[in-house]
Design a protein around this motif. Structure first.
Motif, short mmCIF file in Angstrom:
data_model
loop_
_atom_site.label_atom_id
_atom_site.label_comp_id
_atom_site.label_asym_id
_atom_site.label_seq_id
_atom_site.Cartn_x
_atom_site.Cartn_y
_atom_site.Cartn_z
N LEU A 1 6.26 -0.55 -3.30
CA LEU A 1 5.46 -1.05 -3.31
C LEU A 1 4.00 -0.74 -2.78
CD1 LEU A 1 3.46 -4.18 -4.08
CD2 LEU A 1 4.95 -5.26 -2.39
N ARG B 1 2.73 -5.94 -10.77
CA ARG B 1 1.08 -5.85 -11.51
C ARG B 1 0.46 -6.69 -11.34
NH1 ARG B 1 3.44 -4.77 -17.45
NH2 ARG B 1 4.17 -2.20 -17.44
N LEU C 1 -2.93 2.96 -5.54
CA LEU C 1 -4.38 1.71 -5.35
C LEU C 1 -6.05 2.40 -4.63
CD1 LEU C 1 -2.81 -0.86 -7.47
CD2 LEU C 1 -4.00 0.98 -8.29
N HIS D 1 -5.08 -6.28 -4.91
CA HIS D 1 -5.09 -5.20 -4.15
C HIS D 1 -5.87 -4.26 -4.08
CE1 HIS D 1 -3.73 -2.76 -0.70
NE2 HIS D 1 -3.67 -1.42 -1.33
N TYR D 2 -5.59 -3.92 -5.24
CA TYR D 2 -7.13 -3.44 -5.91
C TYR D 2 -8.44 -3.81 -5.73
CZ TYR D 2 -10.66 -0.04 -8.48
OH TYR D 2 -11.19 0.76 -9.08
N LEU E 1 -0.24 -5.77 -6.89
CA LEU E 1 -1.31 -4.79 -7.12
C LEU E 1 -2.61 -3.98 -7.94
CD1 LEU E 1 1.95 -2.49 -8.18
CD2 LEU E 1 0.47 -2.78 -5.95
N LEU F 1 -0.79 0.61 -13.84
CA LEU F 1 -0.33 -0.31 -13.29
C LEU F 1 0.43 -0.51 -14.84
CD1 LEU F 1 -2.28 -3.07 -12.35
CD2 LEU F 1 -0.56 -1.61 -10.89
N TYR G 1 2.82 2.09 -3.86
CA TYR G 1 1.43 1.82 -5.34
C TYR G 1 0.50 1.26 -4.34
CZ TYR G 1 4.26 3.27 -9.54
OH TYR G 1 4.79 3.68 -10.44
N LYS G 2 0.67 0.69 -3.83
CA LYS G 2 -1.20 0.14 -3.04
C LYS G 2 -1.48 1.56 -2.10
CE LYS G 2 0.58 -4.85 -1.93
NZ LYS G 2 0.39 -5.75 -0.65
#
Length: 499
Positions: free
Chosen positions: A111, A247, A118, A253-254, A250, A235, A114-115
């Motif tokens: 996680l 998803r 992004l 987050h974006y 995330l 994603l 992936y953050k």
């Protein structure tokens, strides 16, 4: 190769002592890891000069703006050979796949990574907005022509290869309407084009308390376009199969990183689902070409999760296809052809996949419902591996008669997955003979098990410590099975390493 080696010697000031081929996936470019006495890099041989020039320009632009892309070391006069920074072999997708195989799945580390990806993507999109798009290849922007290329890619290499019925003129009209809707979004960002886990490299930290540093590759197809496309690519990458709540987290987050709120957020998300739609259609076209046409197993295996993403998109956003009736019919026919149990709305379920023929190598869904082969490495000192299927253990191959890297101090800390051990074993003629014999025996069993619709086979490799030889052969046979039998589920387990 001679030109690439000369370029290395000019750049490094020393000759290349070793040259190792690196897989390039679906690309026509050829990559090599070049090793000298003190320096190393990745060398590339690529014949499309216009695409190379885009890569050179983008690399310099992003490197100058502090974006983590491979440093460009040297370019030959012919513009077909070049050297770049060696970022290793670990990708974000590879790490996720390893965790899934070990039963870990998408954990807190994934996680965080992936953050970070992004967050970096937002920087890339904005840092590249002022790039010289005149060098972009094949188009300076993800414009109407680019969009129609992608949609026709889907039409010719998925719909037509799968013999899906549709009215071509009506479908083309829908394509034009979809292009208009997509281009109504803000299209003034750098569109990476293939922002997914296989193109995100992990450079490992010096301590266990740090996360890997992310580097970004394979952006030579970039152009001006909408930011939503690349977010959708990451994603909803088919084989990554991220959980839906992840998803959503995330995506939030974006949007937080971009500070998109209120009415702007609602509009951004409306555009996002449209860009997700075209991204899924583009990938289905690519999987159809590379998988159904070229018969490459990885791409065949990618079709079912891509269709699952499509189904979920239509279920969660039922109005997205309302203005596109012929496209909706073609997609419905696509899933209906895969024996969906609900013929009135085949987008609702893919649960009837078990009725498909698991012996048909062109069936993109057979990897979900056929024979499972469990490949295991183990130490004879710790006893034979258990077989939870109850079938008695299958094949057990004894690797102890082969040359043992564990006898040499320089290999003590490595396993059969590490390059030094792999190269040591690949230099041994007895190892190659043993591997080919194993393939013949295992292939005979797999062919018969598929014919008789058996569901479980175990293939195990034992050595003294369960660290070098057994691990190497388990890795090799698992990879061979995945490439040779795309309809077979392959589970890989290193008992002593994973315990």
């Amino acid at each position: 190769m001679e030109q690439l080696l000369q370029l290395f010697a000019q750049w490094a000031g020393e000759p290349c002592a070793e040259c190792l081929a690196i897989g390039a996936g679906g690309s026509s470019r050829r990559y090599f890891r070049l090793l000298g006495a003190t320096k190393h890099c990745v060398g590339a041989v690529a014949d499309d000069i216009r695409e190379n020039e885009a890569f050179f320009a983008f690399s310099r632009h992003f490197h100058n703006k502090g974006i983590n892309v491979p440093e460009l070391y040297a370019v030959a006069d012919d513009r077909r050979h070049y050297l770049q920074q060696d970022l290793g072999d670990q990708t974000l997708y590879g790490l996720l796949l390893d965790k899934k195989r070990q039963g870990g799945g998408f954990d807190t580390q994934m996680l965080s990574l992936y953050k970070q990806a992004l967050t970096d993507l937002a920087s890339i999109q904005q840092a590249g907005a002022d790039i010289d798009f005149s060098v972009a290849y094949p188009r300076p922007a993800f414009d109407r022509r680019s969009i129609l290329w992608d949609l026709n890619y889907f039409k010719y290499y998925f719909l037509k290869l799968k013999h899906i019925p549709f009215d071509e003129e009506l479908l083309e009209n829908d394509f034009l309407r979809l292009a208009d809707r997509l281009l109504a979004a803000d299209c003034n960002y750098f569109l990476y084009r293939d922002f997914q886990g296989r193109n995100i490299m992990l450079v490992l930290p010096t301590t266990h308390y740090q996360l890997p540093t992310l580097y970004y590759i394979d952006y030579q197809g970039g152009r001006r376009g909408a930011a939503q496309y690349d977010v959708a690519s990451l994603l909803y990458s088919a084989k990554s199969d991220l959980p839906e709540p992840i998803r959503a987290e995330l995506l939030n987050h974006y949007l937080h990183v971009r500070n998109i709120k209120g009415a702007a957020r609602r509009q951004w998300l409306d555009d996002f689902w449209l860009y997700l739609l075209i991204r899924i259609l583009q990938t289905l076209g690519a999987y159809g070409y590379r998988g159904l046409y070229e018969r490459k197993p990885y791409f065949i295996e990618s079709i079912p999760p891509a269709l699952a993403n499509l189904r979920a998109l239509v279920e969660n956003h039922p109005d997205i296809l309302s203005p596109l009736p012929e496209l909706a019919r073609a997609l419905s026919n696509s899933l209906n052809s895969l024996n969906s149990p609900n013929s009135l709305n085949p987008l609702n379920s893919l649960n009837s996949l078990n009725s498909l023929n698991p012996l048909n190598p062109l069936n993109p869904l057979n990897s979900l419902n056929s024979l499972t082969v469990t490949v295991t490495s183990f130490s004879f000192k710790q006893g034979l591996p258990d077989d939870p299927s109850g079938n008695g253990g299958g094949h057990i191959f004894d690797c102890r008669a082969l040359p043992n890297p564990g006898r040499y101090p320089e290999y003590k800390t490595y396993t059969g997955k590490d390059r030094p051990v792999v190269e040591f074993l690949q230099r041994q003629p007895a190892v190659d003979t043993f591997l080919n014999n194993v393939k013949g025996i295992v292939a005979q069993s797999v062919d018969k098990y598929l014919e008789r619709r058996f569901t479980s086979l175990m293939v195990s490799f034992g050595c003294t410590g369960g660290q070098h030889r057994s691990v190497y052969f388990a890795e090799q046979i698992a990879s061979w099975l995945r490439n040779t039998y795309p309809m077979v589920n392959v589970l890989l387990h290193h008992r002593e390493q994973d315990s």
